[in-house]
Design a protein around this motif. Structure first.
Motif, short mmCIF file in Angstrom:
data_model
loop_
_atom_site.label_atom_id
_atom_site.label_comp_id
_atom_site.label_asym_id
_atom_site.label_seq_id
_atom_site.Cartn_x
_atom_site.Cartn_y
_atom_site.Cartn_z
N MET A 23 -9.83 -26.53 4.23
CA MET A 23 -10.68 -27.54 4.44
C MET A 23 -12.10 -27.05 3.83
O MET A 23 -12.55 -26.17 4.13
CB MET A 23 -11.01 -28.29 5.78
N ALA A 24 -12.95 -27.95 3.26
CA ALA A 24 -14.25 -27.43 2.63
C ALA A 24 -15.24 -27.78 3.86
O ALA A 24 -14.94 -28.37 4.98
CB ALA A 24 -14.76 -28.66 1.56
N ASN A 25 -16.50 -27.50 3.80
CA ASN A 25 -17.23 -27.43 4.84
C ASN A 25 -18.03 -28.61 4.92
O ASN A 25 -19.18 -28.57 5.56
CB ASN A 25 -18.15 -26.21 4.92
N ASN A 26 -17.68 -29.47 4.09
CA ASN A 26 -18.36 -30.88 3.94
C ASN A 26 -18.15 -31.70 5.38
O ASN A 26 -16.76 -31.57 5.81
CB ASN A 26 -17.97 -31.62 2.70
N GLN A 27 -18.94 -32.43 5.81
CA GLN A 27 -18.91 -33.05 6.83
C GLN A 27 -19.81 -34.11 7.16
O GLN A 27 -20.87 -34.54 6.47
CB GLN A 27 -19.15 -32.20 8.34
N GLN A 28 -19.38 -35.40 7.82
CA GLN A 28 -20.10 -36.54 8.01
C GLN A 28 -19.81 -36.78 9.44
O GLN A 28 -18.95 -36.50 10.22
CB GLN A 28 -19.52 -37.84 7.32
N VAL A 29 -21.03 -37.37 10.09
CA VAL A 29 -20.91 -37.47 11.44
C VAL A 29 -21.34 -39.10 11.67
O VAL A 29 -21.95 -39.68 11.19
CB VAL A 29 -22.22 -36.60 12.10
N PRO A 30 -20.60 -39.71 12.80
CA PRO A 30 -20.57 -40.95 12.91
C PRO A 30 -22.04 -41.32 13.75
O PRO A 30 -22.81 -40.34 14.06
CB PRO A 30 -19.58 -41.34 14.18
N ASP A 31 -22.49 -42.60 13.41
CA ASP A 31 -23.98 -42.76 14.11
C ASP A 31 -24.05 -42.86 15.70
O ASP A 31 -25.16 -42.39 16.09
CB ASP A 31 -24.23 -44.33 13.45
N LEU B 129 -10.95 -37.34 10.13
CA LEU B 129 -11.39 -37.34 11.43
C LEU B 129 -11.10 -36.20 12.75
O LEU B 129 -9.94 -36.29 12.83
CB LEU B 129 -11.72 -38.57 12.37
N TYR B 130 -11.98 -35.49 13.27
CA TYR B 130 -11.66 -34.48 14.24
C TYR B 130 -12.50 -34.62 15.38
O TYR B 130 -13.44 -35.04 15.26
CB TYR B 130 -11.95 -32.91 13.53
N GLU B 131 -12.03 -34.26 16.45
CA GLU B 131 -12.76 -34.31 17.76
C GLU B 131 -13.00 -32.76 18.26
O GLU B 131 -12.34 -31.92 17.74
CB GLU B 131 -11.89 -34.85 18.63
N ILE B 132 -14.13 -32.74 18.71
CA ILE B 132 -14.53 -31.17 19.03
C ILE B 132 -13.87 -30.81 20.38
O ILE B 132 -14.03 -31.63 21.23
CB ILE B 132 -16.06 -31.19 19.26
N LEU B 133 -12.99 -29.82 20.23
CA LEU B 133 -12.36 -29.24 21.53
C LEU B 133 -13.41 -28.45 22.28
O LEU B 133 -13.62 -28.78 23.62
CB LEU B 133 -11.22 -28.37 21.07
N LEU C 216 -14.34 -25.62 17.60
CA LEU C 216 -12.87 -25.68 17.51
C LEU C 216 -12.50 -27.09 17.35
O LEU C 216 -13.17 -27.89 18.31
CB LEU C 216 -12.02 -25.02 18.58
N LEU C 217 -11.70 -27.82 16.56
CA LEU C 217 -11.60 -29.07 16.38
C LEU C 217 -10.02 -29.37 16.34
O LEU C 217 -9.28 -28.44 15.94
CB LEU C 217 -12.27 -29.42 14.88
N TYR C 218 -9.61 -30.56 16.71
CA TYR C 218 -8.54 -31.22 16.43
C TYR C 218 -8.30 -32.30 16.23
O TYR C 218 -9.19 -33.09 16.17
CB TYR C 218 -7.66 -31.05 18.09
N PRO C 219 -7.20 -32.92 15.46
CA PRO C 219 -7.35 -34.37 14.86
C PRO C 219 -7.62 -35.21 15.95
O PRO C 219 -6.93 -35.16 16.75
CB PRO C 219 -5.75 -34.28 14.29
N GLN D 234 -8.56 -26.50 14.02
CA GLN D 234 -9.32 -26.02 12.89
C GLN D 234 -10.72 -25.30 13.67
O GLN D 234 -11.13 -25.69 14.52
CB GLN D 234 -10.10 -27.19 11.99
N ALA D 235 -10.97 -23.91 12.96
CA ALA D 235 -12.13 -23.23 13.83
C ALA D 235 -12.92 -22.99 12.80
O ALA D 235 -12.52 -22.70 11.50
CB ALA D 235 -11.36 -21.95 14.34
#
Length: 104
Positions: free
Chosen positions: A1-9, A27-31, A45-48, A60-61
């Motif tokens: 995965m690339a390091n591009n990210q978008q954050v919800p409002d 979309l991933y949630e922060i573990l 650390l993130l999970y789907p 994902q880490a």
């Protein structure tokens, strides 16, 4: 995965959208997040998102540079490149998972 990210409002959401090299968004949630004094970095650390509690998922880490507010969801993600860092992250994850199993 690339390091591009978008954050919800919604700041209450602990979610990050990762964008891969083909432009696919997931979309991933922060573990959890943690800091390493040995490496002088912070890690997330993130999970789907939407994964069931008993579902096996790929976690994902990344190391991250947080926003001024200390929020990893608003900062920059960086790939973990060294074997030593991966070993440390896996050890922290295994400890987290073992502790979580004991809470049930």
């Amino acid at each position: 995965m690339a390091n591009n990210q978008q954050v919800p409002d919604n700041d209450d959401e602990r979610q990050i959208t990762l964008v891969d090299e083909q432009g696919n968004e997931e979309l991933y949630e922060i573990l959890f997040t943690f800091d390493s004094e040995d490496f002088g970095k912070s890690y997330v650390l993130l999970y789907p998102a939407g994964a069931a509690e008993d579902e096996d998922v790929d976690i994902q880490a990344f190391s991250f540079k947080s926003s001024d507010k200390g929020d990893p969801a608003e900062g920059d993600l960086f790939p973990i490149e060294s074997d030593e860092e991966w070993d440390m992250v896996e050890e922290v994850l295994n400890t987290f998972l073992a502790d979580d199993d004991h809470r049930d």
